[in-house]
Design a protein around this motif. Structure first.
Motif, PDB file in Angstrom:
ATOM      1  N   LEU A 126       0.870  -1.177   0.000  1.00 54.41           N
ATOM      2  CA  LEU A 126       0.000   0.000   0.000  1.00 54.41           C
ATOM      3  C   LEU A 126       0.900   1.218   0.000  1.00 54.41           C
ATOM      4  O   LEU A 126       1.734   1.391   0.895  1.00 54.41           O
ATOM      5  CB  LEU A 126      -0.905   0.015   1.229  1.00 54.41           C
ATOM      6  N   LEU A 127       0.747   2.078  -1.014  1.00 52.38           N
ATOM      7  CA  LEU A 127       1.528   3.303  -1.119  1.00 52.38           C
ATOM      8  C   LEU A 127       0.682   4.479  -0.670  1.00 52.38           C
ATOM      9  O   LEU A 127      -0.386   4.728  -1.215  1.00 52.38           O
ATOM     10  CB  LEU A 127       1.986   3.508  -2.570  1.00 52.38           C
ATOM     11  N   ILE A 128       1.155   5.209   0.340  1.00 50.25           N
ATOM     12  CA  ILE A 128       0.440   6.370   0.879  1.00 50.25           C
ATOM     13  C   ILE A 128       1.237   7.623   0.533  1.00 50.25           C
ATOM     14  O   ILE A 128       2.429   7.717   0.850  1.00 50.25           O
ATOM     15  CB  ILE A 128       0.276   6.254   2.408  1.00 50.25           C
ATOM     16  N   VAL A 129       0.583   8.576  -0.111  1.00 45.47           N
ATOM     17  CA  VAL A 129       1.200   9.864  -0.421  1.00 45.47           C
ATOM     18  C   VAL A 129       0.318  10.940   0.198  1.00 45.47           C
ATOM     19  O   VAL A 129      -0.858  11.071  -0.152  1.00 45.47           O
ATOM     20  CB  VAL A 129       1.338  10.090  -1.935  1.00 45.47           C
ATOM     21  N   ALA A 130       0.863  11.713   1.121  1.00 45.16           N
ATOM     22  CA  ALA A 130       0.071  12.671   1.886  1.00 45.16           C
ATOM     23  C   ALA A 130       0.802  13.983   2.000  1.00 45.16           C
ATOM     24  O   ALA A 130       2.032  14.027   2.040  1.00 45.16           O
ATOM     25  CB  ALA A 130      -0.238  12.116   3.276  1.00 45.16           C
ATOM     26  N   GLY A 131       0.042  15.072   2.064  1.00 38.81           N
ATOM     27  CA  GLY A 131       0.622  16.390   2.281  1.00 38.81           C
ATOM     28  C   GLY A 131       0.240  17.359   1.190  1.00 38.81           C
ATOM     29  O   GLY A 131      -0.814  17.255   0.562  1.00 38.81           O
ATOM     30  N   ARG A 132       1.132  18.317   0.927  1.00 39.88           N
ATOM     31  CA  ARG A 132       0.838  19.344  -0.080  1.00 39.88           C
ATOM     32  C   ARG A 132       1.120  18.765  -1.470  1.00 39.88           C
ATOM     33  O   ARG A 132       2.232  18.900  -2.008  1.00 39.88           O
ATOM     34  CB  ARG A 132       1.661  20.599   0.169  1.00 39.88           C
ATOM     35  N   ILE A 133       0.119  18.097  -2.035  1.00 42.88           N
ATOM     36  CA  ILE A 133       0.237  17.488  -3.347  1.00 42.88           C
ATOM     37  C   ILE A 133      -0.952  17.893  -4.209  1.00 42.88           C
ATOM     38  O   ILE A 133      -2.016  18.226  -3.700  1.00 42.88           O
ATOM     39  CB  ILE A 133       0.294  15.947  -3.255  1.00 42.88           C
ATOM     40  N   ASP A 134      -0.762  17.869  -5.497  1.00 38.79           N
ATOM     41  CA  ASP A 134      -1.864  17.894  -6.438  1.00 38.79           C
ATOM     42  C   ASP A 134      -2.190  16.439  -6.728  1.00 38.79           C
ATOM     43  O   ASP A 134      -1.357  15.703  -7.277  1.00 38.79           O
ATOM     44  CB  ASP A 134      -1.465  18.617  -7.720  1.00 38.79           C
ATOM     45  N   ALA A 135      -3.390  16.002  -6.328  1.00 41.61           N
ATOM     46  CA  ALA A 135      -3.708  14.581  -6.382  1.00 41.61           C
ATOM     47  C   ALA A 135      -3.609  14.031  -7.794  1.00 41.61           C
ATOM     48  O   ALA A 135      -3.135  12.902  -8.007  1.00 41.61           O
ATOM     49  CB  ALA A 135      -5.106  14.352  -5.812  1.00 41.61           C
ATOM     50  N   GLY A 136      -4.050  14.793  -8.785  1.00 36.72           N
ATOM     51  CA  GLY A 136      -3.987  14.312 -10.156  1.00 36.72           C
ATOM     52  C   GLY A 136      -2.569  14.101 -10.628  1.00 36.72           C
ATOM     53  O   GLY A 136      -2.233  13.046 -11.193  1.00 36.72           O
ATOM     54  N   ARG A 137      -1.692  15.100 -10.379  1.00 34.77           N
ATOM     55  CA  ARG A 137      -0.292  14.951 -10.792  1.00 34.77           C
ATOM     56  C   ARG A 137       0.396  13.850 -10.010  1.00 34.77           C
ATOM     57  O   ARG A 137       1.176  13.066 -10.573  1.00 34.77           O
ATOM     58  CB  ARG A 137       0.461  16.268 -10.599  1.00 34.77           C
ATOM     59  N   ALA A 138       0.115  13.760  -8.711  1.00 33.43           N
ATOM     60  CA  ALA A 138       0.745  12.715  -7.903  1.00 33.43           C
ATOM     61  C   ALA A 138       0.345  11.332  -8.386  1.00 33.43           C
ATOM     62  O   ALA A 138       1.188  10.432  -8.500  1.00 33.43           O
ATOM     63  CB  ALA A 138       0.374  12.892  -6.427  1.00 33.43           C
ATOM     64  N   LEU A 139      -0.937  11.133  -8.681  1.00 32.77           N
ATOM     65  CA  LEU A 139      -1.393   9.830  -9.154  1.00 32.77           C
ATOM     66  C   LEU A 139      -0.752   9.489 -10.493  1.00 32.77           C
ATOM     67  O   LEU A 139      -0.393   8.327 -10.750  1.00 32.77           O
ATOM     68  CB  LEU A 139      -2.914   9.814  -9.259  1.00 32.77           C
ATOM     69  N   ALA A 140      -0.599  10.474 -11.349  1.00 34.69           N
ATOM     70  CA  ALA A 140       0.049  10.238 -12.640  1.00 34.69           C
ATOM     71  C   ALA A 140       1.490   9.784 -12.455  1.00 34.69           C
ATOM     72  O   ALA A 140       1.971   8.870 -13.147  1.00 34.69           O
ATOM     73  CB  ALA A 140      -0.004  11.505 -13.490  1.00 34.69           C
ATOM     74  N   ARG A 141       2.215  10.395 -11.502  1.00 37.77           N
ATOM     75  CA  ARG A 141       3.606   9.986 -11.272  1.00 37.77           C
ATOM     76  C   ARG A 141       3.673   8.608 -10.625  1.00 37.77           C
ATOM     77  O   ARG A 141       4.570   7.818 -10.923  1.00 37.77           O
ATOM     78  CB  ARG A 141       4.321  11.020 -10.379  1.00 37.77           C
ATOM     79  N   VAL A 142       2.734   8.299  -9.723  1.00 36.03           N
ATOM     80  CA  VAL A 142       2.671   6.948  -9.156  1.00 36.03           C
ATOM     81  C   VAL A 142       2.492   5.922 -10.262  1.00 36.03           C
ATOM     82  O   VAL A 142       3.181   4.896 -10.334  1.00 36.03           O
ATOM     83  CB  VAL A 142       1.527   6.841  -8.131  1.00 36.03           C
ATOM     84  N   ALA A 143       1.537   6.189 -11.147  1.00 37.69           N
ATOM     85  CA  ALA A 143       1.274   5.258 -12.250  1.00 37.69           C
ATOM     86  C   ALA A 143       2.491   5.134 -13.156  1.00 37.69           C
ATOM     87  O   ALA A 143       2.840   4.030 -13.611  1.00 37.69           O
ATOM     88  CB  ALA A 143       0.058   5.724 -13.041  1.00 37.69           C
ATOM     89  N   ALA A 144       3.178   6.242 -13.419  1.00 41.15           N
ATOM     90  CA  ALA A 144       4.337   6.199 -14.301  1.00 41.15           C
ATOM     91  C   ALA A 144       5.434   5.307 -13.743  1.00 41.15           C
ATOM     92  O   ALA A 144       6.109   4.580 -14.493  1.00 41.15           O
ATOM     93  CB  ALA A 144       4.869   7.619 -14.527  1.00 41.15           C
ATOM     94  N   HIS A 145       5.630   5.313 -12.440  1.00 42.01           N
ATOM     95  CA  HIS A 145       6.706   4.531 -11.838  1.00 42.01           C
ATOM     96  C   HIS A 145       6.295   3.112 -11.464  1.00 42.01           C
ATOM     97  O   HIS A 145       7.104   2.175 -11.589  1.00 42.01           O
ATOM     98  CB  HIS A 145       7.238   5.248 -10.590  1.00 42.01           C
ATOM     99  N   PHE A 146       5.076   2.923 -10.993  1.00 42.60           N
ATOM    100  CA  PHE A 146       4.678   1.620 -10.466  1.00 42.60           C
ATOM    101  C   PHE A 146       3.879   0.766 -11.446  1.00 42.60           C
ATOM    102  O   PHE A 146       3.925  -0.473 -11.360  1.00 42.60           O
ATOM    103  CB  PHE A 146       3.886   1.787  -9.166  1.00 42.60           C
TER     104      PHE A 146
END
Length: 914
Positions: free
Chosen positions: A225-245
């Motif tokens: 389970l990957l948790i990303v929290a804090g000052r993020i743009d959820a759309g951009r963060a999800l795109a980078r998660v998908a790009a790497h994982f």
């Protein structure tokens, strides 16, 4: 790294949609990503390879936490392979072909990193100032080491000794040793009998092929389970998660299943540990259900009713009566049935039989004195306060979610919160009767019994039945996107003086959950006035929260709980302080309560005797502890103050004698003769009304002047010849080394930044600094080694009592090698200096650390308070930032040659040197 470890209104006039939900609604999902449930601003997504992703966006804090949780802990280890999950946790910092130096790369980016292994899970987490580039790097690195970690034999050989040293350090702790033994006795077959550190023989002998197979089995996207929290743009963060994982393939293997169910315990059990120590303990553990089972919520409340300090039953029955120096209780919240444990610490002359009898009475005779609704209500309030504080901190939420994921599903965090709110006194009394019974106890005693009275542990329901369709409540009210730059803090801070000498700084800002932090320091007296009275002066502080003229200790704690405020009122020989971490709506009342506690202490005799008993017990315990012996030896050797001076370092025997001779009237007189609040510093940061607060501060503190005005005690450099001392502490498998060299340095000196960077390169990062790289990474001698620089500060003149300090732990037989390596690295630093690459990395790390230290309200309040005291402002921080950035290799090497003298290094070691 530390190992194993346990609905608010929307902000005024703000109708804020949680950023994670808003982004989710407005942005298309990357290919192959499926949306899952969303609860209170926490949203789940799933990749086709099985990876689960949680995004929790919060713009109010300028940081990001990435927490990668794997469903593997000591529960999942096989016979002969205990400690593998924890050992593997260490090895994943050794790198991959693409990232050969993970600690170094993290250091360069200023990333605060750590990892922990528990019974149910392993997690790796990193925290850093919000930055898309750093987030992208962290995600890429974690995706890489999920499948491509080296897990090499050479790294295993060196890290095995480090882990063994960590194990030895744990074996120095009587509480840890007893809890480990009790767990092994309480469980017959379930792997919860094994602590994550593992058996020494397994750690020392595990074949590398077994460790690699373990890694390939459990470190896969479908077990994470990957948790990303804090000052993020959820759309951009999800795109980078998908790009790497997303490119990681879903594994073909099926995760191993575990079907062992611990049988019902059929009689009392007992375990005794006999080791060298001055500390005596009595504890009792009882089997209880898993987190998902309905009884876990009332058991959690029961643990708080029994174990709270100072309103818990154990405190009142055992600590107020001075039967025990300390007592507590808590219930585990795990994936499978765990333990409910009560523990007490005995005074040196305590009666174990009486302590044991009272401890068991408090656990097993609750039916004779049932838990009341008032007790349950107070406990639920305390638990709710902790939950509320966690909900206001997105990074804390990121860490908490991993624990509930390990117990079955992250949504259990909210389900359990709701369940606790519905707990009644009848529920608590029912679970106490069901589980806290003799035949379910591990104390350890075996008594043949004709009619067994066994506690059957109910099975937990399917987690999906509890969490599927769960919607939760409104997300915690969001705050502003505060810029923690030096310029913004300076621009938004108002500083002024109340009366003749009470300096105040106020920084109002809108916070998530409307939180606010206040720190106040009040100063009084001078060296001459307190000489001969320092013992009484050091005891006023601990007695302040023990009771005021209006409220006793328990009532004070309960009132702060009701105000949802973490509070501390304390004091010392030349000052008193108030620390509050609470809410906008209750700040004024909490401040009035703290002021009353400070100004009107009752100094009750019973509380005084109880605190004295605790202090005596603690001092007696420290006699044979390696860390204490080395530290005391070093402190006494470097002590420049004569006997009788307020700052003189006392031996344990001197401390005990003065403590036993101390009279309560001396403490009362010290408060009467010296205390006042008209001089000092107050800093407040967070969600508050500055106009109202100014009036409150003026009314509460401006008029109380100390009979003795404040004057600081000057401290100055003293040249101390090098020495080497060795202390023998029998039956302690972990040895401690402390070293020191005095240095003439003040924080404001021009060469402080250069020297501070030099010491950071020598021993700042326990994994990557020179000492850590040589002694831990290469030689595998120590789990923890580091160095630090202490610089003096002064309001006037130039106090210059600074020092270089080095600390390390190791097995006693390795202490000689460790000391030799340490000295070699210090000599090499002085002879050869530093490199340009080391300077770039250290300055980058310092820059990020200083920026991140200004991101938390409490840290900002502390910084503002320091500036008020030393007559500085935020321009000092800007100048210091610039000084670090402008450093050259030549400047740092010059500071090294000027200040660091290997031949003047004094070394103190303590351990079982057989």
């Amino acid at each position: 790294m530390k190992r194993f470890c346990c609905s608010l209104a929307v902000a005024l006039s703000l109708a804020v949609v949680p950023l994670a939900q808003a982004s989710r609604a407005s942005a298309d999902l990357p290919g192959g990503v499926q949306a899952g449930p969303c609860v209170e601003g926490v949203c789940e997504y799933r990749l086709q390879n099985g990876l689960r992703v949680l995004l929790f966006a919060d713009a109010s804090k300028p940081t990001v936490t990435v927490n990668l949780v794997y469903g593997v802990g000591s529960l999942h280890e096989n016979y002969g392979e205990t400690g593998m999950a924890h050992l593997l946790e260490h090895l994943l910092f050794k790198g991959t072909p693409k990232h050969p130096d993970i600690p170094g790369e993290m250091q360069q980016r200023g990333i605060s990193k750590n990892a922990t292994t528990s019974l149910d899970r392993t997690n790796y987490f990193a925290s850093f100032p919000a930055n898309d580039e750093t987030l992208d790097w962290v995600l890429g690195m974690e995706a890489d080491r999920m499948l491509n970690a080296n897990v090499a034999k050479a790294d295993l050989d060196s890290e095995m000794t480090v882990v063994r040293n960590e194990m030895e350090a744990g074996d120095n702790n009587p509480v840890g040793v007893l809890m480990k033994r009790m767990r092994s006795v309480a469980f017959d077959w379930h792997n919860y009998a094994n602590m994550p550190i593992g058996a020494r023989s397994d750690v020392e002998n595990v074949p590398i092929e077994n460790l690699k197979a373990f890694y390939r089995t459990w470190y896969q996207p479908d077990n994470a389970l990957l948790i990303v929290a804090g000052r993020i743009d959820a759309g951009r963060a999800l795109a980078r998660v998908a790009a790497h994982f997303a490119p990681l393939k879903k594994p073909m293997r099926t995760l191993p299943g575990f079907h062992t169910v611990e049988p019902v315990q059929d009689g009392e059990r007992e375990v005794s540990v006999r080791r060298s120590s001055e500390l005596s303990l009595v504890a009792a553990s009882y089997h209880v259900p898993a987190l998902a089972q309905a009884d876990n919520a009332p058991l959690t409340v029961l643990g708080n009713v029994l174990g709270d300090n100072p309103n818990g039953r154990l405190y009142k029955a055992m600590m107020e009566t001075r039967l025990a120096a300390f007592a507590t209780a808590s219930s585990e919240t795990l994936h499978d049935p765990g333990l409910f444990t009560l523990m007490s610490v005995l005074p040196k002359d305590g009666d174990p039989d009486k302590v044991e009898a009272e401890l068991l009475k408090q656990a097993e005779a609750i039916a004779a004195a049932p838990i009341t609704e008032a007790e349950v209500t107070a406990a639920k309030q305390r638990i709710a306060n902790a939950i509320d504080k966690r909900a206001s901190d997105v990074n804390a939420m990121a860490m908490a979610l991993s624990e509930y994921q390990a117990a079955g599903d992250w949504r259990l965090l909210f389900v359990q919160r709701d369940a606790i709110e519905g707990v009644t006194a009848a529920d608590v009394n029912r679970v106490a009767a069901a589980y806290l019974k003799p035949q379910n106890r591990t104390l350890g005693r075996f008594v043949p019994t004709a009619v067994p009275d066994r506690a059957v542990i109910p099975a937990a329901p399917a987690v999906a039945a509890l969490v599927d369709g769960y919607k939760g409540r409104a997300a915690v009210s969001a705050g502003e996107a505060f810029d923690p730059s030096v310029e913004n803090i300076a621009a938004r801070t108002e500083s002024f003086v109340i009366g003749d000498g009470l300096r105040v700084s106020l920084l109002p800002k809108r916070n998530r959950g409307q939180t606010v932090a206040l720190t106040a320091t009040f100063r009084f007296a001078d060296e001459q006035a307190i000489t001969g009275r320092s013992e009484a002066g050091s005891w006023v502080g601990p007695m302040l929260m023990a009771g005021s003229k209006r409220l006793d200790r328990g009532q004070i704690a309960a009132r702060f709980d009701a105000l949802n405020t973490q509070a501390q009122v304390s004091g010392g020989m030349q000052g008193a302080s108030i620390g509050l971490n609470g809410k906008r709506e209750s700040l004024a009342e909490a401040l009035r309560l703290a002021a009353d506690v400070l100004r009107n202490p009752a100094f009750p005799q019973a509380e005084f005797e109880q605190l004295r008993l605790q202090a005596i017990t603690g001092l007696e315990f420290q006699r044979k502890e390696p860390g204490t012996q080395a530290s005391l030896g070093l402190s006494q050797y470097f002590d420049p103050w004569p006997v009788g001076h307020p700052l003189h370092v006392q031996s344990i025997d001197e401390s005990l004698a003065r403590l036993k001779a101390l009279k309560l009237e001396d403490v009362r007189a010290y408060h009467r003769d010296f205390y006042g609040t008209a001089e000092g510093e107050i800093a407040v940061v967070g969600d508050f009304d500055p106009v109202t607060l100014k009036t409150e501060l003026q009314a509460l503190f401006a008029d109380w002047k100390s009979p003795k005005p404040y004057a600081p005690i000057s401290t100055h450099y003293r040249d101390v010849a090098a020495t080497h001392e060795r202390f023998v502490t029998p039956d302690k498998p972990n040895a401690v080394l402390l070293a020191r060299q005095n240095i003439s340095i003040n924080l404001a000196d021009a060469d402080f930044p250069a020297l501070n960077i030099a010491v950071a390169i020598l021993g700042g990062d326990p994994l990557k600094a020179r000492l850590g790289d040589r002694i831990r990474q290469q030689d595998g001698l120590s789990y923890n080694v580091g160095a630090g620089l202490s610089a003096d500060e002064s309001r006037t003149g130039r106090d210059d009592n600074g020092s270089l300090s080095i600390q390390a732990i190791a097995a006693p037989e390795n202490m000689g090698k460790l000391e030799a390596a340490l000295r070699e690295e210090l000599v090499r630093l002085v002879a050869d200096g530093i490199t340009a690459e080391e300077l770039r990395s250290a300055v980058a790390e310092k820059k990020v650390a200083r920026e991140q230290s200004r991101a938390a309200d409490g840290a900002i309040a502390g910084l503002l308070s320091d500036h008020l005291y030393y007559g500085r402002d935020m321009s000092f921080e800007a100048q210091r930032d610039a000084a670090y950035q402008a450093l050259t290799v030549e400047q740092v090497n010059a500071a090294i040659r000027k200040h660091l003298k290997p031949e003047r290094l004094s070394v103190f070691v303590a351990g079982d040197f057989k």
